[in-house]
Scaffold this motif. Structure first.
Motif, PDB file in Angstrom:
ATOM      1  N   ARG A  26      58.947  34.187  88.001  1.00  0.00           N
ATOM      2  CA  ARG A  26      58.229  33.159  87.242  1.00  0.00           C
ATOM      3  C   ARG A  26      57.856  31.972  88.123  1.00  0.00           C
ATOM      4  O   ARG A  26      56.713  31.544  88.163  1.00  0.00           O
ATOM      5  N   ILE A  27      58.839  31.471  88.868  1.00  0.00           N
ATOM      6  CA  ILE A  27      58.576  30.278  89.664  1.00  0.00           C
ATOM      7  C   ILE A  27      58.068  30.642  91.062  1.00  0.00           C
ATOM      8  O   ILE A  27      57.197  29.976  91.609  1.00  0.00           O
ATOM      9  N   GLY A  28      58.592  31.729  91.581  1.00  0.00           N
ATOM     10  CA  GLY A  28      58.191  32.130  92.936  1.00  0.00           C
ATOM     11  C   GLY A  28      56.707  32.423  93.052  1.00  0.00           C
ATOM     12  O   GLY A  28      56.040  31.964  93.982  1.00  0.00           O
ATOM     13  N   THR A  29      56.156  33.176  92.102  1.00  0.00           N
ATOM     14  CA  THR A  29      54.727  33.493  92.187  1.00  0.00           C
ATOM     15  C   THR A  29      53.902  32.215  92.068  1.00  0.00           C
ATOM     16  O   THR A  29      52.913  32.035  92.759  1.00  0.00           O
ATOM     17  N   LYS A  30      54.350  31.324  91.206  1.00  0.00           N
ATOM     18  CA  LYS A  30      53.633  30.051  91.013  1.00  0.00           C
ATOM     19  C   LYS A  30      53.616  29.249  92.315  1.00  0.00           C
ATOM     20  O   LYS A  30      52.576  28.761  92.746  1.00  0.00           O
ATOM     21  N   ARG A  31      54.781  29.144  92.949  1.00  0.00           N
ATOM     22  CA  ARG A  31      54.866  28.379  94.206  1.00  0.00           C
ATOM     23  C   ARG A  31      54.009  29.023  95.295  1.00  0.00           C
ATOM     24  O   ARG A  31      53.341  28.343  96.054  1.00  0.00           O
TER      25      ARG A  31
ATOM     26  N   HIS B 130      62.269  36.192  99.305  1.00  0.00           N
ATOM     27  CA  HIS B 130      63.066  35.891  98.108  1.00  0.00           C
ATOM     28  C   HIS B 130      62.600  36.686  96.903  1.00  0.00           C
ATOM     29  O   HIS B 130      63.398  37.253  96.160  1.00  0.00           O
ATOM     30  N   LEU B 131      61.283  36.699  96.701  1.00  0.00           N
ATOM     31  CA  LEU B 131      60.750  37.411  95.532  1.00  0.00           C
ATOM     32  C   LEU B 131      61.066  38.897  95.618  1.00  0.00           C
ATOM     33  O   LEU B 131      61.466  39.509  94.636  1.00  0.00           O
ATOM     34  N   ALA B 132      60.855  39.456  96.801  1.00  0.00           N
ATOM     35  CA  ALA B 132      61.055  40.895  96.973  1.00  0.00           C
ATOM     36  C   ALA B 132      62.502  41.265  96.682  1.00  0.00           C
ATOM     37  O   ALA B 132      62.786  42.287  96.072  1.00  0.00           O
ATOM     38  N   GLN B 133      63.425  40.403  97.106  1.00  0.00           N
ATOM     39  CA  GLN B 133      64.831  40.756  96.966  1.00  0.00           C
ATOM     40  C   GLN B 133      65.433  40.413  95.612  1.00  0.00           C
ATOM     41  O   GLN B 133      66.350  41.072  95.149  1.00  0.00           O
ATOM     42  N   ASN B 134      64.939  39.359  94.988  1.00  0.00           N
ATOM     43  CA  ASN B 134      65.659  38.829  93.830  1.00  0.00           C
ATOM     44  C   ASN B 134      65.002  39.032  92.478  1.00  0.00           C
ATOM     45  O   ASN B 134      65.605  38.725  91.454  1.00  0.00           O
TER      46      ASN B 134
END
Ligand SMILES: Cc1cc2nc3c(=O)[nH]c(=O)nc-3n(C[C@H](O)[C@H](O)[C@H](O)COP(=O)(O)O)c2cc1C
Lengths: 123, 596
Positions: B462-467, B494-498
């Motif tokens: 949610r936040i990672g893609t936005k950033r 981070h996104l890939a792993q979490n």
């Protein structure tokens, strides 16, 4: 649908109707009817209808009925040409419904050219 | 259905349908009646021929005349010339098939000769709304044989040996998946079909359902028999009204024929199929989200394991496959696993359908054997980029995938080769980019998509893609720093792993692959404040060079009055007023406007 036989029956019936859409692997016999003004005036349309009907009645696979324009010998119309793969084309002239059915029976089914109806015999 | 001598097939897929193929059908029928040809010719609506760029397509058999870009008003000529007089309407013939007096087969054209149609075998040949035609082309014979002669385990073994892998994206071996579902304990099991197809630009599954819905219905009944399920669901997006309608008709006809319902083929086996409409959210294509959505809940994923084969719909073992995966199955059972195993590469068997889009001449649908090179698809089948532009890259796998740069154009298309170069097979979207595409802008486009489509359940996505999207915005606007690029790379990890599901886990791929192959473009945006492709508006300045003869054409089209100068003298652009709309550049006949 209770059995494989029933399925087969539907398949065979429908196949007859849609065979003309199959990619011909070069093994399709073509019945070509001259359908220019000269041909139509001489009665080519019932000849064509008779061809379609006969092919259908006999469930002939790998046989297509098509039309073409003026072949150039208008005085001999209606003209029907039969193209059997790997054989010389045969041109039948002054056709009518009955002759067309006979040609399909003798030439396409029994592989015997109906010599007396060909262009050679009528010139 | 009576035998007639000529069939006129009209494409009724979504593409041709929106360019009025319905009106063509109506007009053809009108003229056939008018010319009293109804005993000789019949109009049949059929599925996608693939070459959508040239639609609407009309094919007349037995000649196989392939007419393209047909307009409703052309119906009269097709009937009067072709059907009545037997003369080809040459002006409508697809160029490559034109010969002096006759036509050559459409299958010999560049677009078709490299293709091999298994999943699309009946598309553009049969009438999808008429079950008898499917049966005529061997339809439901695999089912008949399976139910009466083969055990569930035999079916699964055939699939396993065929080497078929899931066409929905992940490429999981289908036979193994069926085995898991078969082995899972439980009396009640379900079969489901993923027809969500959320990848932007992809329309493979839609075309299969529009052109040959019975192939999917038959495969799902087979699946029910193989794993021991009596109920199936097709999850399809409501945005596909034609596909939904054809599928409805197919299910109804299959019921009437007794292929669905009780006691199928008198064997006592019972199976039913229902449609569930999705509202068109990308995440609902993810299997666990899809399952919750069918159950009537908000479409959000959940962690796996447990996998759906163990705990799926309503908590029961569930087999989920993609539309194209299913469409291959009746073919495999009819022709044997050996026939399928022969096609493709060592680890990727069979064919794959691609929806070819973007900067390509032959936009459309192609099915090629696995292992075909990207070059064959882009240059031979696709006809290259329009306007002679240079091919720059292709995107496979959409927002979850990566780009393949021109330097890798000879890569064979199969699961392993694509993964090895940082891309993926994906579900079949294939977007072609030319020299005028900015790769940073492309990455930003896909991130913008995932921001919209992230379901919001987990924070990394949610936040990672936005950033990530904000950082990309900053770069394309010319405010990016080198630190932003490394921050972007960090976030990718981070996104890939979490992230909870593959939507978030794969969202960084477009960024990672463009960074890998086109890092220089990112750096040009950051260090030189320059967009090499001339796309990112903030980084462009327009100027006028010495070729200007002072014709004033540009002055007249400029919407902001940014261009000034005397007649017959060189003009100038005021950068403060220029909004970079490109109007002057398009208007200038002297190549006097430059951007950079
Ligand atoms: C975000 C996301 C979207 C997906 N969308 C689709 C889709 O539209 N269609 C599809 O078949 N699979 C989609 N998948 C893959 C499915 O989760 C699943 O792997 C697939 O349907 C399994 O079928 P297969 O083994 O026949 O490929 C998606 C996965 C993710 C993570």
């Amino acid at each position: 649908m209770k059995s494989i036989e029933e399925l087969k029956k539907i398949r065979e019936q429908t196949l007859k109707n849609i065979n003309l859409r199959k990619e011909d692997g070069g093994d399709t016999t073509r019945i070509v009817v001259g359908m220019a003004t000269c041909g139509i005036a001489a009665g080519a349309r019932p000849v064509l209808a008779a061809c379609v009907d006969e092919v259908s009645k006999r469930s002939l696979a790998h046989v297509s009925v098509t039309q073409t324009g003026c072949i150039g010998v208008c005085r001999l119309e209606p003209i029907v040409e039969i193209f059997v793969p790997g054989e010389e084309k045969v041109t039948y002239v002054k056709m009518d419904e009955e002759k067309a059915r006979r040609v399909i029976h003798e030439h396409i089914v029994n592989h015997k050219v109906v010599t007396e109806l060909t262009i050679g015999a009528n010139e | 259905m009576e035998l007639v001598r000529s069939h006129i097939l009209v494409c009724a897929g979504t593409g041709c349908h929106s360019s009025k193929s319905d009106d063509i059908i109506e007009n053809l029928n009108k003229w056939i009646a008018e010319e009293k040809m109804d005993k000789e010719a019949r109009v049949i609506k059929t599925g996608c021929f693939g070459i959508c760029a040239l639609g609407p397509i009309v094919v007349v058999y037995p000649e196989g005349a392939f007419y393209s870009r047909v307009k409703p008003s052309d119906a009269e000529e097709i009937v009067k010339e072709h059907i009545v007089k037997g003369r080809l309407v040459t002006r409508l013939l697809y160029d490559e098939t034109k010969k002096a007096e006759s036509i050559s087969s459409i299958n010999d054209t560049n677009f078709y000769k490299h293709q091999m149609r298994i999943a699309l075998r009946n598309c553009g040949i049969i009438n999808p709304e008429y079950i008898d035609e499917y049966i005529a082309f061997e339809g439901y014979s695999a089912l008949a044989r399976a139910l009466t002669e083969q055990t569930p385990q035999e079916i699964i073994d055939i699939l396993t040996k065929s080497g078929l892998r899931g066409r929905g994206g992940a490429g999981f071996p289908t036979g193994r998946k069926w085995q898991f579902a078969h082995d899972a304990p439980g009396d009640i099991k379900y079969v489901a079909c993923n027809a969500d197809e959320g990848d932007p630009g992809a329309f493979m599954d839609r075309s299969v359902l529009e052109g040959d819905p019975h192939s999917v219905v038959e495969a799902m009944i087979l699946a029910g028999y193989a794993i021991g399920a009596n109920q199936g669901y097709v999850y399809i997006r409501a945005e596909y009204p034609i596909a939904v309608e054809r599928l409805r008709i197919a299910i109804k006809q299959a019921k009437e024929y007794g292929f669905l319902g009780d006691n199928i083929f008198g064997t006592g086996f019972q199976f039913d199929l229902e449609i569930r409409l999705g509202a068109g959210a990308f995440v609902c294509g993810e299997e666990t989200a899809l399952i919750t959505s069918i159950e009537g809940n908000r479409g959000e994923p959940r962690p796996r394991p447990p996998f759906p084969a163990v705990k799926g719909l309503f908590g029961k073992p569930t087999l989920l496959n993609n539309v194209e995966t299913y469409a291959n199955i009746p073919w495999i059972l009819q022709n044997g696993w050996e026939a399928f195993d022969k096609i493709g590469t060592e680890k990727s068997k069979g064919t794959k359908i691609f929806a070819l889009g973007g900067k390509i001449v032959n936009t459309g649908l192609v099915e090629v054997p696995m292992g075909t090179t990207l070059r064959t698809v882009v240059e031979d089948i696709g006809g290259g980029c329009p306007g002679g532009k240079k091919f720059k890259a292709a995107q496979t796998g959409g927002p979850s995938g990566g780009c393949i740069p021109a330097s890798h154009i000879d890569t064979p298309i199969d699961y392993e080769s694509l993964a090895a170069i940082g891309s993926m097979m994906g579900s079949g979207g294939l977007i072609i980019m030319d020299e005028d595409n900015c790769m940073v802008d492309i990455a930003r486009y896909f991130l913008d998509f995932t921001v919209e489509e992230s379901c919001g359940k987990c924070t990394p996505c949610r936040i990672g893609t936005k950033r990530m999207c904000q950082l990309l915005d900053k770069i394309v606007e010319g405010h990016g720093t080198m630190e932003d690029i490394s921050l972007l790379e960090d976030l990718c990890g981070h996104l890939a792993q979490n992230s909870l599901c593959a939507l978030g886990q794969t969202a960084p791929n477009p960024v990672l692959s463009t960074l890998h192959y086109f890092r220089d473009e990112y750096e040009a945006h950051v260090r030189e404040k320059r967009c090499p492709a001339g796309i990112c508006k903030n980084l462009l300045t327009y100027s006028i060079n010495d070729k200007c003869i002072g014709c004033t054409a540009c002055v007249r089209v400029c919407p902001t009055g940014a261009i000034s100068g005397k007649v017959k003298e060189k003009h100038v652009i005021d950068p403060a007023k220029c909004i970079k709309c490109n109007a002057c550049m398009e208007k200038c006949k002297f190549s006097a406007i430059e951007k950079g």
